[in-house]
Write a protein that holds these residues in place. Structure first.
Motif: not given
Ligand SMILES: Nc1ncnc2c1ncn2[C@@H]1O[C@H](COP(=O)(O)OP(=O)(O)O)[C@@H](O)[C@H]1O
Ligand SMILES: [Mg+2]
Lengths: 255, 372
Positions: B205-206, B208-209, B212
């Motif tokens: 998730p890190f 992916m952030k 983003a």
């Protein structure tokens, strides 16, 4: 009457150069209600929302959310407090997939403004994916989850915007012309979605041009013209108000 | 910590890559690149680029100063050799940590700006480090001579445990000298560990952030993220990779000079990343290997070796061809690099990885067309 004030905008002024975009705005939003803000183009509606989410600092005045002063706070702090904005021009992550676009705000809701989760796998985030897919399904976008968001149609981008807001289950949802650029059918589908979240008790502020949308959703309407509030009241009162007819409704029914 | 359940595809990738890297001494021989010095470079610069990509590829922040961390890693490693031990493990750990601390400082300041201003701030910091190493910091860096390991350095730990080395001191891992093939294998293992961590970040998730943030940082803020710490952590991680790479340079050759921190070195890792495919998992590694390989081949030519190669041509033509080719080889190989870089950026903006992707698509689509 337990009319809890969720958002309290008090004495807000904002000018851009010589242009007075907002002058002495006082506005209270009640809990669980859908409050529409209408007014001609350039009236200052988007600017007002920008003040609420910390994108623009007002020259004067304050915004209080659930008793907490939010003017001067960072945008991420305002979001984490529960105020979520759906943008007028889609502000998505164009390079990411539709699903990822909705997962990102879901992470923000779950993990807070910062979390170093570099050593857990995305593929283990089944709850986040389920949340995101649920909202995408609601918006009729589930079939496109694997598509790159930047390649979607304009109307679909608007719906993705809405999905990104809804997945955070905000306490207060600020919608800036959520149906602009949508077909009639999509507009009706969006109204249905918004009605459903109204039943769940989410407080909403909605800026809208489409009178059909406004009158089918709003509990209360505020009319803005040239940065000033010129009328406020229940939909029936606004419909009959001659000042409003002149400033706004007259011209918009001609369209 | 729980086991990482990588997808079978990623598991395959890790296996294939490990096999490919560890068997380099075999399969690189036909390419004339199977000797330890060059393979060490492949591994070290591969690691540097893989780490750089975590910042540049994921967040889009283009640092022009990462060579500073390379230098800091090297100097720290040499000091560890001098003061503590010729064992490479303390050197590797200290070099990475000290570079990380520098990255916290430089990143904290530089990340107050975005875009070109960020790049210029990092460049300024790196040039500052470079100049300081030649002037004020001479007691630490030994200025232009460079910092080297001496026979009579204190080496507290080695003395304590009675470790003695014959001849001039070299980095060692419990008695195995880290030069030649053992040196390469040590760097190769570090590269594989570094690549594995990068893979985990890409799949987290890190990661992916971070992507983003590259895509739309403002939107991230309105979505509830405080983007600054995310960027700082990406910056520090990539700085630590650079520090580790610098350490490995000192491990395989116990000598550190300030030229390692020059802006050209910072620029080189940018080229490697873009050439291979910015933001792709494997691209930067390919880019690094390709550049170091070409550098080795092209810079080896000189006028007489060129004349020999083109000796099959009639004499006037031979001299003509050599005159044209000469500026592109030897010292002038950067001209070749520049041309190569332009060709890739113009025709394959996604880098080598995009090229591979297109090729494999072509191969895959042919049989399906036939079956239709
Ligand atoms: N960031 C800005 N800088 C300068 N002028 C602005 C800015 N944002 C809005 N305005 C001006 O303020 C007025 C109100 O704009 P806006 O709030 O977008 O109107 P509405 O959303 O009601 O159509 C317009 O005249 C617009 O040009
Ligand atoms: Mg507007």
């Amino acid at each position: 009457m337990g009319n809890n004030i969720v958002l309290d905008i008090a004495y807000v002024d904002k000018s851009f150069g010589g242009l007075q975009a907002l002058s002495n705005i006082n506005l209270q939003i009640e809990e669980g209600k859908t409050h529409a803000i209408i007014g001609p183009n350039g009236a200052g509606k988007s600017t007002l929302l920008n003040v609420c989410i910390g994108r623009i600092a007002p020259d004067r005045g304050t915004v209080t959310f659930n008793g907490e002063l939010i003017t001067g706070k960072q945008p991420h702090e305002i979001n984490q407090a529960g105020v979520v904005r759906v943008f007028q021009t889609p502000e998505i992550f164009p390079e990411l997939t539709v699903l990822e676009n909705v997962m990102i705000p879901a992470f923000a809701k779950r993990d807070g403004s910062f979390k170093f989760n570099a050593f857990s796998l995305l593929s283990d985030e089944t709850d986040i994916v389920a949340d995101a897919e649920h909202v995408l399904d609601d918006m009729g976008l589930l079939g496109q989850s694997a598509h790159v968001a930047g390649s979607m149609s304009r109307g679909d981008k608007r719906r993705l915007e809405l999905a990104m807001g809804l997945v955070q289950h905000p306490k207060l949802l600020l919608l800036d012309e959520p149906t602009a650029g949508m077909s009639r059918a999509d507009t009706n589908a969006t109204i249905d979605t918004l009605k459903r979240i109204k039943e769940r008790g989410m407080t909403k502020v909605i800026i809208e041009h489409d009178m059909h949308v406004v009158f089918s959703l709003a509990d209360k309407i505020t009319v803005l013209a040239q940065g000033m509030i010129i009328a406020e009241g229940a939909p029936e009162e606004i419909r009959g108000n001659p000042k409003v007819q002149e400033a706004y409704l007259g011209e918009s029914t001609d369209e | 910590m729980k086991m990482f359940k990588l997808s079978s595809k990623d598991m395959m990738l890790m296996l294939v890559l490990s096999a490919a890297v560890l068997t380099m001494p075999i399969w690189l021989v036909p390419f004339g690149a199977g000797y330890p010095d060059l393979m060490q470079k492949f591994a070290i610069f591969g690691l540097f680029a893989v780490g750089f990509n975590i910042l540049f590829g994921l967040t889009g922040y283009l640092s022009f100063g990462h060579a500073a961390f390379l230098g800091v890693g090297s100097y720290t490693a040499i000091w560890s050799f001098k003061l503590l031990s010729m064992n490479v493990l303390p050197a590797v750990m200290l070099g990475t940590i000290v570079a990380g601390l520098f990255a916290v400082l430089i990143g904290y300041v530089s990340l107050r700006r975005t875009g070109i201003y960020f790049s210029i701030l990092t460049l300024a910091f790196a040039q500052m480090c470079y100049n300081l190493a030649y002037s004020v910091l001479t007691p630490i860096t030994n200025g232009e001579t460079g910092l080297r390991v001496l026979r009579d350095d204190p080496r507290v730990l080695d003395n304590m445990f009675g470790v003695v080395q014959e001849g001039s001191p070299v980095g060692s891992l419990f008695g195995v000298n880290m030069q030649g093939y053992p040196g390469f294998y040590f760097c190769a293992v570090m590269l594989l560990i570094g690549f594995f961590i990068s893979l985990l970040i890409f799949r987290s998730p890190f990661g992916m952030k971070l992507i983003a943030i590259k895509s739309n940082q403002n939107r991230m803020r309105y979505t509830g993220f405080n983007t600054r710490p995310y960027l700082l952590i990406a910056f520090v991680i990539s700085g630590m990779y650079a520090g580790l790479s610098g350490t490995l340079m000192a491990v395989t050759d116990p000598l550190a000079g300030a030229e390692r921190m020059q802006w050209t070195a910072s620029g080189e890792v940018v080229l490697m990343t873009i050439l291979g495919g910015m933001g792709t998992l494997t691209g930067p590694l390919f880019g690094a290997v390709l550049i170091k390989y070409f550098e080795n081949i092209f810079s080896a030519f000189n006028e007489s070796s060129l004349l020999e190669i083109f000796s099959f041509l009639p004499e006037p033509l031979q001299h003509f061809v050599v005159t044209i080719v000469h500026p592109f080889v030897g010292e002038g190989w950067h001209l070749t690099l520049g041309a190569l870089f332009m060709i890739i950026v113009i025709f394959l903006p996604g880098g080598l990885v995009e090229g591979f992707g297109r090729l494999s698509k072509k191969f895959k689509s042919k049989p399906t067309q036939k079956s239709e």
